[in-house]
Motif scaffolding. Structure first.
Motif, short mmCIF file in Angstrom:
data_model
loop_
_atom_site.label_atom_id
_atom_site.label_comp_id
_atom_site.label_asym_id
_atom_site.label_seq_id
_atom_site.Cartn_x
_atom_site.Cartn_y
_atom_site.Cartn_z
N GLU A 7 -24.15 -27.75 -33.04
CA GLU A 7 -24.19 -26.46 -33.75
C GLU A 7 -23.70 -26.69 -35.18
OE1 GLU A 7 -24.68 -23.26 -35.09
OE2 GLU A 7 -24.79 -22.80 -32.94
N ASP A 8 -24.52 -26.32 -36.17
CA ASP A 8 -24.12 -26.56 -37.56
C ASP A 8 -23.26 -25.44 -38.11
OD1 ASP A 8 -26.53 -25.03 -37.37
OD2 ASP A 8 -26.73 -25.17 -39.54
N ASP A 51 -28.32 -26.14 -30.55
CA ASP A 51 -28.86 -25.20 -31.53
C ASP A 51 -30.25 -25.69 -31.94
OD1 ASP A 51 -28.94 -23.17 -33.42
OD2 ASP A 51 -27.80 -24.31 -34.91
N MET A 53 -32.02 -24.67 -35.09
CA MET A 53 -32.12 -24.92 -36.53
C MET A 53 -30.89 -25.69 -37.01
SD MET A 53 -34.03 -21.54 -37.94
CE MET A 53 -33.27 -20.40 -36.82
CA CA Z 1 -28.18 -23.54 -36.82
#
Ligand code: CA
Length: 222
Positions: A7-8, A51, A53
């Protein structure tokens, strides 16, 4: 059990890490595709929260690559992309579930547990060491037929030893299995936890042997 959270978005990642830790999971974080890929190459995870993206690479591609490489860890997409074609694509790529943000943590937990149960009953047989039986499917251990009460970390250590029964497992290997990856091993902590575990094994404690200078071994019955 060890979970990789990819997860960014830092706050979401922290939130997931904290929540999952409170539920007794050991959690590694990866904030981009590359670090996620390295983590999956280096470690065995029980599940991956992914995630879609991500900077540099998207979760769909990671999922496809991992499945192509034979990684069969349960994968749950956790994403803001809620369009039906996205969900279908995610599942077609070999993900096990698809959760749309925002989500209730309780729902994520329920779905994660369902996947873990399914994966475990399919793949991991119990380890029978005579007086001690370790059942990864049920995440429990029994001594003389009686379930013993273990903390999440104690259980992880015991399972790690049981899966390699008869072999020496080093402190480093035990640390990697039961603590967060990249955390610095704290002197003696593994030994302290082994001490707790040995105490809880009671009449089966002799099975858990110290191999001087090397690590520990769960011995197989003669
Ligand atoms: Ca993301």
């Amino acid at each position: 059990m060890k979970i990789l959270v990819v997860e960014d978005e830092v706050n979401t990642a922290r939130f997931l890490q904290r929540g999952l830790r409170e539920e007794g999971f050991v959690v590694d974080l990866a904030h981009c595709g590359d670090s996620a890929d390295r983590a999956v190459s280096d470690q065995d995870y029980d599940a991956i929260l992914l995630d879609v993206m991500l900077p540099g690479c998207d979760g769909f591609r990671l999922c496809r690559d991992w499945r192509a490489r034979g990684v069969n860890t349960p994968i749950l997409f956790v994403t803001a992309r809620d369009a039906l074609p996205d969900r279908i694509e995610g599942l077609n790529l070999g993900a096990d579930d698809y959760l749309v943000k925002p989500f209730a943590f309780e729902e994520l937990l329920a779905r994660l547990r369902a996947r873990l149960r399914r994966a475990e009953t399919q793949t991991i047989p119990s380890v029978n060491l005579g007086r001690l039986v370790v059942e990864p499917g049920a995440r429990r251990a029994c001594v003389d037929g009686q379930e013993i009460e273990l903390t999440a970390r104690e259980y992880l250590l015991l399972e790690c030893l049981a899966r390699r029964a008869g072999q020496v497992v080093t402190r480093t290997q035990l640390w990697e299995q039961a603590w967060e990856t990249g955390s610095e091993p704290v002197s003696n902590v593994v030994d302290v936890y082994i001490g707790y575990l040995r105490h809880k094994l009671g009449p089966a404690r002799a099975l858990l042997q110290t191999v001087r200078g090397l690590g520990y071994r769960l011995s197989t019955p003669p």
